[in-house]
Design a protein around this motif. Sequence first.
Motif, mmCIF file in Angstrom:
data_model
loop_
_atom_site.group_PDB
_atom_site.id
_atom_site.type_symbol
_atom_site.label_atom_id
_atom_site.label_comp_id
_atom_site.label_asym_id
_atom_site.label_seq_id
_atom_site.Cartn_x
_atom_site.Cartn_y
_atom_site.Cartn_z
ATOM 1 N N LYS A 1 13.490 20.923 -36.393
ATOM 2 C CA LYS A 1 13.196 20.631 -37.802
ATOM 3 C C LYS A 1 13.151 19.118 -38.031
ATOM 4 C CE LYS A 1 18.081 20.794 -39.213
ATOM 5 N NZ LYS A 1 19.056 21.414 -40.144
ATOM 6 N N ASP A 2 12.531 18.731 -39.143
ATOM 7 C CA ASP A 2 12.547 17.341 -39.585
ATOM 8 C C ASP A 2 13.864 17.063 -40.312
ATOM 9 O OD1 ASP A 2 10.005 17.266 -38.605
ATOM 10 O OD2 ASP A 2 9.002 17.133 -40.563
ATOM 11 N N LEU B 1 4.291 15.989 -22.782
ATOM 12 C CA LEU B 1 4.939 14.883 -23.483
ATOM 13 C C LEU B 1 5.139 15.260 -24.943
ATOM 14 C CD1 LEU B 1 3.050 11.728 -22.103
ATOM 15 C CD2 LEU B 1 5.235 12.681 -21.346
ATOM 16 N N ARG B 2 6.318 14.951 -25.465
ATOM 17 C CA ARG B 2 6.594 15.170 -26.885
ATOM 18 C C ARG B 2 6.930 13.822 -27.519
ATOM 19 N NH1 ARG B 2 8.488 19.633 -30.125
ATOM 20 N NH2 ARG B 2 8.774 20.907 -28.245
ATOM 21 N N ARG B 3 6.442 13.650 -28.756
ATOM 22 C CA ARG B 3 6.659 12.382 -29.454
ATOM 23 C C ARG B 3 7.627 12.588 -30.624
ATOM 24 N NH1 ARG B 3 0.271 10.961 -28.901
ATOM 25 N NH2 ARG B 3 0.175 13.167 -29.438
ATOM 26 N N LEU C 1 12.651 9.130 -42.402
ATOM 27 C CA LEU C 1 12.250 10.453 -41.925
ATOM 28 C C LEU C 1 12.281 10.480 -40.402
ATOM 29 C CD1 LEU C 1 10.944 13.302 -42.359
ATOM 30 C CD2 LEU C 1 8.722 12.128 -42.229
ATOM 31 N N PHE C 2 12.999 11.462 -39.828
ATOM 32 C CA PHE C 2 12.970 11.729 -38.389
ATOM 33 C C PHE C 2 12.144 12.996 -38.179
ATOM 34 C CE2 PHE C 2 16.948 9.388 -38.938
ATOM 35 C CZ PHE C 2 16.927 8.495 -37.863
ATOM 36 N N THR C 3 11.194 12.958 -37.251
ATOM 37 C CA THR C 3 10.320 14.114 -37.066
ATOM 38 C C THR C 3 9.727 14.138 -35.670
ATOM 39 O OG1 THR C 3 8.334 15.234 -37.919
ATOM 40 C CG2 THR C 3 8.334 12.833 -37.978
ATOM 41 N N SER C 4 9.370 15.337 -35.235
ATOM 42 C CA SER C 4 8.566 15.479 -34.014
ATOM 43 C C SER C 4 7.256 16.189 -34.346
ATOM 44 C CB SER C 4 9.336 16.275 -32.952
ATOM 45 O OG SER C 4 9.590 17.606 -33.391
ATOM 46 N N HIS C 5 6.841 16.123 -35.609
ATOM 47 C CA HIS C 5 5.586 16.747 -36.042
ATOM 48 C C HIS C 5 4.434 16.186 -35.218
ATOM 49 C CE1 HIS C 5 2.266 18.053 -38.565
ATOM 50 N NE2 HIS C 5 3.100 18.817 -39.257
ATOM 51 N N PRO C 6 3.609 17.029 -34.614
ATOM 52 C CA PRO C 6 2.561 16.523 -33.706
ATOM 53 C C PRO C 6 1.544 15.614 -34.378
ATOM 54 C CG PRO C 6 2.351 18.905 -34.090
ATOM 55 C CD PRO C 6 3.666 18.497 -34.630
#
Length: 695
Positions: free
Chosen positions: A344-345, A454-456, A478-483
């Motif tokens: 989650k964000d 790879l994940r960003r 905001l912390f996120t791994s949204h593509p």
Amino acid sequence: MSSAKKYINRDLSWLEFNRRVLEEAEDAGTPLLERFQFLSIVQSNLDEFMSVRVAGLQAQSKAGYTKTDFTGYTPQGLIKRLMKRTTRMVREQYRTYRELMRLLAKEGVALTTFRELSEDQRALMTAYFKQIIYPVLTPMAVDQSRPFPLLHSKELYLAVVLQQEDQGSKADEESKSFCALVQVPSILTRTVLVPGRKGSRKVSYLLLEDLIKEHIGLLFSGYTTEAVHAFRVTRNSDLTLNEEGAEDLLQEIEKELRRRRRGLPVRLEVEKGMHPHAVELLRDELEMEDDVFDEIDGPLDLGFLSKFVGMLPNYDHLRYPKLEPVYPEEFEEADDMLSVLREKDVMVYHPYESFEVVNDFILEAAVDPDVLAIKMTLYRVSVNSVLVQALASAAESGKQVTVVVEIKARFDEARNIAWARQLEKAGCHVVYGLVGLKTHAKITLVVRREANTLRRYVHVGTGNYNENTARLYTDAGLFTSHPDIGADATALFNEMTGYSTPHQWSSFAVAPIGLKPKLFELIDSEIEHAAAGRPARIVAKMNSLSNQSMIDKLYEASQAGVKIELIVRGVCCLRPGVPGLSDNIRVISIVDRYLEHARMLAVAGGGEEQLFISSADWMTRNLSRRVELMCPVYDPGLRQMLMNLLQMNLRDNVKARELQSTGSYDRVVSPDLPLRSQFEAEDIPLWKSIAAAFQ
């Protein structure tokens, strides 16, 4: 309507903001030592305003520029009005200073004079002067063989008028006065603690310049002191860079920093009652005009008050209750932060939530063997930055570390140059901003190898990566791994560090090319929703609003029936509440314990609400001369969390002031129970629990 009636002048609006800060110093409901802090901020604000904004207007005036700006002012006319208002503000500032010192004396703390000390105290202070202060002082005579020295900007000096001792018997008209200057050493503390009297609980301090004045004769043997008074010069501190012609931007800025010390004088402050001979000498040598000459009834440069009250022990009852930032609960129980972000964000709001979470994000990435790259922008960094050390450590361990350091950040240029060189030595790839633009976006990208892909991971903030100011400013992150956000972050760093054509952004809006069109697009959509009878509303929070075309677009939306609520801390050139122009626009400003620094935008979207966080104010420089970033908040729970915070701001009826169509600000008056948004925000579950229901 004429332009002068449609808009409020930017610089006059800024003075209104500084007056709101001064009102906090005057407010009896504010703890006493915090009132001193606000008074200190008024001084530092005014110093920067003079050295940048007024300096620019003076340069235009001297160049013969007479065109009016979009608010109807010529440089010459605006300078006169600004200085008239500034003079009134300074008088009010010093009235407040005297009142606060009177109240502080009741609490047992006083700034005293040398002559009020006992004989024993005077002897101790004289010994302190001879041992600590005297060796640092340098008398500078001004005569034919010794020309007028270069006076440093915003430093305190003493002007000493002298006569030779053997001239005392001559007729007055034959006696000759000499003038010398002495710099009050800024390396020493401005306030000197006086040893207490026996049996007294009173704590007394002497101002450094007053102690020097009492012993000034020791520097000029063979002369008698006719008069000694303090003065201070403010110089033009704005950098004038030829970025296009510079072979090396770093070297060019270092040259300009050296030139800044010799900038043209902008303002001269002198102690009330200064000897006419000294005044004449200063005004002649500095070539000062009448309207930038201030006679001050009190100690010059009240900026010292911040350190003075900050070092007073055992007076916590005269301060705001201490706030201990909370570590975000989303990360508190997790083994590592990135595992949380895969699910989650997470949104954090400083200073109520700890900035340590940002440090930990970089520290974890720096030691994670699967992290391949870290990319980050740095605009203003604290003195002992954990982040800089973590980036250096990551580079030394073999990770690809790229840092865009903005070495044109005003008044932080030298510090940022030092950081940049330290990072380069550690093996980081350092980019010194972009020619013609300041990099003001606040973003970090972490690239990690996971399961053959790879994940960003991305952090986007509204404030600087500075752990010190994060305790004093309200900012969102905001912390996120949204593509989509990860892909845009990669493209943004590629544009900043290499050669790339403008990217087709999936989520970001980026200045100087794409941010303003995106804002226009969002406002136009609200206009369309209003025309169709759908929900149409704009809530925007920022530090400043001064771009003419943005203001005109908001006027257009107001006339179309869009409800607009703006939370603008500082400068606002929009004139709300004008019939037929801005009937549907409300503007408030909140000045309180923390500096309101977050930039947010919420639009109703016809029922499909959108919310964004940004690094940019709606000023011309942010929209067209900087790399700025606006990022959407996709998670509905986080959107609700930020809306909760915005609603608290809009309902504030304790520290909010509402902008009137005249350009003045009135305190918000409400029959509701008192609501102070910054104090309400301390109750984190208040604005996070409702948001959690949306996740």
